[in-house]
Design a protein around this motif. Sequence first.
Motif, PDB file in Angstrom:
ATOM      1  N   ARG A  35       0.749  -1.123  -0.019  1.00 49.85           N
ATOM      2  CA  ARG A  35      -0.136   0.132   0.028  1.00 49.85           C
ATOM      3  C   ARG A  35       0.770   1.420   0.036  1.00 49.85           C
ATOM      4  O   ARG A  35       0.631   2.124  -0.720  1.00 49.85           O
ATOM      5  N   ILE A  36       1.790   1.565   1.031  1.00 55.75           N
ATOM      6  CA  ILE A  36       2.966   2.291   0.985  1.00 55.75           C
ATOM      7  C   ILE A  36       3.627   2.651  -0.597  1.00 55.75           C
ATOM      8  O   ILE A  36       3.591   3.791  -1.146  1.00 55.75           O
ATOM      9  N   PHE A  37       3.936   1.540  -1.064  1.00 55.41           N
ATOM     10  CA  PHE A  37       4.696   1.367  -2.432  1.00 55.41           C
ATOM     11  C   PHE A  37       3.787   1.956  -3.287  1.00 55.41           C
ATOM     12  O   PHE A  37       3.998   2.655  -4.377  1.00 55.41           O
ATOM     13  N   ARG A  38       2.432   1.643  -3.585  1.00 51.78           N
ATOM     14  CA  ARG A  38       1.275   1.806  -4.330  1.00 51.78           C
ATOM     15  C   ARG A  38       1.184   3.722  -4.448  1.00 51.78           C
ATOM     16  O   ARG A  38       0.973   4.276  -5.341  1.00 51.78           O
ATOM     17  N   HIS A  39       1.035   4.205  -3.202  1.00 50.49           N
ATOM     18  CA  HIS A  39       1.028   5.686  -2.949  1.00 50.49           C
ATOM     19  C   HIS A  39       2.252   6.350  -2.986  1.00 50.49           C
ATOM     20  O   HIS A  39       2.106   7.619  -3.542  1.00 50.49           O
ATOM     21  N   THR A  40       3.457   5.817  -3.087  1.00 51.15           N
ATOM     22  CA  THR A  40       4.407   6.763  -3.145  1.00 51.15           C
ATOM     23  C   THR A  40       4.936   6.699  -4.630  1.00 51.15           C
ATOM     24  O   THR A  40       5.696   7.731  -4.981  1.00 51.15           O
ATOM     25  N   ILE A  41       4.821   5.808  -5.555  1.00 49.03           N
ATOM     26  CA  ILE A  41       5.174   5.892  -6.851  1.00 49.03           C
ATOM     27  C   ILE A  41       4.055   6.202  -7.855  1.00 49.03           C
ATOM     28  O   ILE A  41       3.201   5.757  -7.620  1.00 49.03           O
ATOM     29  N   ALA A  42       4.573   7.316  -8.554  1.00 45.57           N
ATOM     30  CA  ALA A  42       3.527   7.855  -9.558  1.00 45.57           C
ATOM     31  C   ALA A  42       3.068   6.947 -10.429  1.00 45.57           C
ATOM     32  O   ALA A  42       4.146   6.105 -11.155  1.00 45.57           O
ATOM     33  N   SER A  45      -0.509   3.972  -8.687  1.00 51.34           N
ATOM     34  CA  SER A  45      -1.684   4.068  -8.110  1.00 51.34           C
ATOM     35  C   SER A  45      -2.895   4.163  -9.071  1.00 51.34           C
ATOM     36  O   SER A  45      -3.984   3.911  -8.592  1.00 51.34           O
TER      37      SER A  45
END
Length: 132
Positions: A35-42, A45
């Motif tokens: 979830r953190i990876f999905r929200h940090t990389i443009a 998401s």
Amino acid sequence: MFSKIKLHLKVKGRTPLIQVLFQILILIIVMVVLRIFRHTIAGVSQLRLLPVDISPFFLLWFMWQLSHTWPDPWFASIIFIWMLISIVITLWWGFSKGELLWNKFLIFYWRLSIIILYLGYAATIISLLLRA
């Protein structure tokens, strides 16, 4: 840190409850990291895949770990039931809507299989705790 824990568990032996708790902890950590990876990389998401979509791989591995020493073919039965139910319901859903588009079919099949595998994992945990 983890090597000490692993060594400690090997020396004392794993009880079924400790093994289940570690598996659940691993699932939670993987979901949070994804979830953190999905929200940090443009751009990531916008994908339709969710962090929970990776869980079938872990659930199958965890079920095998818990049940591979049992005399009955529990793991093979779970796989067979998972595949059979998912395919039948997905085909029924596709034919009732009159369309069977691959992008909708695969996402529906995958999400349905996640639900069935979580139920199978819960049944494996209950069976393991009853056997212990």
